[in-house]
Design an enzyme around this catalytic site. Sequence first.
Site, mmCIF file in Angstrom:
data_model
loop_
_atom_site.group_PDB
_atom_site.id
_atom_site.type_symbol
_atom_site.label_atom_id
_atom_site.label_comp_id
_atom_site.label_asym_id
_atom_site.label_seq_id
_atom_site.Cartn_x
_atom_site.Cartn_y
_atom_site.Cartn_z
ATOM 1 N N LYS A 34 -2.552 10.160 2.115
ATOM 2 C CA LYS A 34 -2.165 9.953 0.711
ATOM 3 C C LYS A 34 -1.663 11.263 0.090
ATOM 4 O O LYS A 34 -0.699 11.272 -0.683
ATOM 5 C CB LYS A 34 -3.342 9.409 -0.102
ATOM 6 C CG LYS A 34 -3.777 8.001 0.259
ATOM 7 C CD LYS A 34 -2.728 6.932 0.013
ATOM 8 C CE LYS A 34 -2.396 6.734 -1.443
ATOM 9 N NZ LYS A 34 -1.415 5.625 -1.644
ATOM 10 N N TYR A 87 -7.382 9.195 5.868
ATOM 11 C CA TYR A 87 -6.798 8.423 4.751
ATOM 12 C C TYR A 87 -6.342 9.360 3.631
ATOM 13 O O TYR A 87 -5.188 9.296 3.175
ATOM 14 C CB TYR A 87 -7.824 7.420 4.197
ATOM 15 C CG TYR A 87 -7.470 6.905 2.815
ATOM 16 C CD1 TYR A 87 -6.393 6.042 2.618
ATOM 17 C CD2 TYR A 87 -8.206 7.301 1.687
ATOM 18 C CE1 TYR A 87 -6.057 5.588 1.346
ATOM 19 C CE2 TYR A 87 -7.876 6.851 0.413
ATOM 20 C CZ TYR A 87 -6.800 5.993 0.250
ATOM 21 O OH TYR A 87 -6.463 5.557 -1.015
ATOM 22 N N THR A 128 -4.533 8.659 -5.252
ATOM 23 C CA THR A 128 -5.998 8.531 -5.328
ATOM 24 C C THR A 128 -6.677 9.863 -5.638
ATOM 25 O O THR A 128 -6.138 10.928 -5.301
ATOM 26 C CB THR A 128 -6.514 8.000 -3.971
ATOM 27 O OG1 THR A 128 -7.924 8.155 -3.912
ATOM 28 C CG2 THR A 128 -5.918 8.748 -2.772
ATOM 29 N N ASP A 129 -7.866 9.783 -6.212
ATOM 30 C CA ASP A 129 -8.638 11.012 -6.455
ATOM 31 C C ASP A 129 -9.073 11.677 -5.147
ATOM 32 O O ASP A 129 -9.477 12.840 -5.143
ATOM 33 C CB ASP A 129 -9.860 10.730 -7.352
ATOM 34 C CG ASP A 129 -10.842 9.706 -6.795
ATOM 35 O OD1 ASP A 129 -10.629 9.186 -5.687
ATOM 36 O OD2 ASP A 129 -11.843 9.425 -7.502
ATOM 37 N N GLU A 130 -8.987 10.923 -4.031
ATOM 38 C CA GLU A 130 -9.433 11.499 -2.744
ATOM 39 C C GLU A 130 -8.546 12.653 -2.286
ATOM 40 O O GLU A 130 -8.947 13.436 -1.424
ATOM 41 C CB GLU A 130 -9.487 10.418 -1.661
ATOM 42 C CG GLU A 130 -10.413 9.293 -2.046
ATOM 43 C CD GLU A 130 -11.050 8.566 -0.880
ATOM 44 O OE1 GLU A 130 -10.906 9.026 0.259
ATOM 45 O OE2 GLU A 130 -11.696 7.549 -1.135
#
Length: 342
Positions: free
Chosen positions: A157, A153, A128-130
């Site tokens: 990731k 989260y 994810t871009d997060e």
Amino acid sequence: MKNILVTGGAGFIGCNFVRYMLDKYPDYRIVVYDKLTYAGRLENLQDVAQAHPHRYHFVQGDICDAAQVEETIREHDIDTIVNFAAESHVDRSILEPDAFIRTDVYGTYVLLEAARKFGNLRYHQISTDEVYGHIEGDHSSVETDNLAPRSPYAASKASGDHLVNAYHITYGLPVTITRGANNVGPYQYPEKVVPLFVTNALNDMPLPVYGDGQQMRDYQYVVDHCEGIDLVLHQGQLGEAYNIGTGQEITNLEMVEILLDELEKPRSLIQHVEDRQGHDRRYSLNVDKIRALGWEPAHTCEEAIRKTVRWYVENRWWWEPIRQGEFQEYYQRVYGQRKILS
Ligand code: NAD
Ligand code: DAU
């Protein structure tokens, strides 16, 4: 590549990916391996099971269960693993990080170990871009940027990404990673902002916008994301990560206005509420690397949101029962005591 294990395939992006791959590749077999948490639903795949009875198989299992993962790989002669399985919602990770560390970190390790044990299977990690964290100024994240996750989260990731890279460097595992921006489209559990707001608005309930609503996100259509994953799986360079998104950014308030216009519902449904803890103000992906492989998204952010709204309007059979169940308790926990700002 013939026999693909799609972990988390009963969730939102996973089920769209399975449908896309079985339609595109008539000689591929897909085994979905999924724990069926609150977010994993067999009805997301019921049309797939009917359309492809011989090329699609479902196994209920936990990616943290090494013995069952290995048994599934052996039994179905798996040559490729695509890992979508994760706890995926930031607000839940703020309430209870435990399951995130278990599945997104330890579960990733279990899959990597299994891939190694079976003679270095092809492994693709959905990220994810997060993992890049909040992005300042006018910078857009490139794949070589340092990872700087800020929520439980995102940290889980990012840990997964580090493990995937470590298995490539240390053991030569043939891996790739894709880091996607926010997805919207069919079968997204209505805890995520777009399906939550559409289904609230259809019930004439307020739309709880966190803080000032000026946070920037790149809302991409899920099938565009699936096409990007497919391309990286087949043509990506091993050991490399690829960002996937439209490359556009809009504010959450702009997203809400598009959504309300498509529904022909009034702006008075917007309700500003207390912000998310540690809320990342902006994500921004540079998508030049995947574009260089020949990928282009078919939808802008606005088109993706409008198309998604129409799916939820036409598919009440899918989301109305979900909003009756576990969802009610979750909604109370997150929104019940939340301060209303305006
Ligand atoms: P989702 O929550 O809709 O689905 C997750 C799936 O994983 C569910 O089917 C669930 O049952 C399954 N699962 C959870 N724990 C498991 C376990 N221990 N063992 C086996 N299965 C398990 O999530 P999603 O939105 O489809 O996201 C899929 C992947 O894409 C995740 O890795 C997420 O981090 C990533 N991602 C999501 C987005 C987005 O906008 N939704 C964007 C970029 C990346
Ligand atoms: O960016 C990719 C990520 O997108 C994925 O990795 C995650 O799995 C996925 O959940 C999503 O994370 P976000 O936190 O960006 O998505 P969410 O839909 O929860 O929120 C999108 C934006 O909307 C965010 O700025 C928070 C805001 N929001 C969200 C909810 C649920 C609100 O204003 N109100 C809400 O009620």
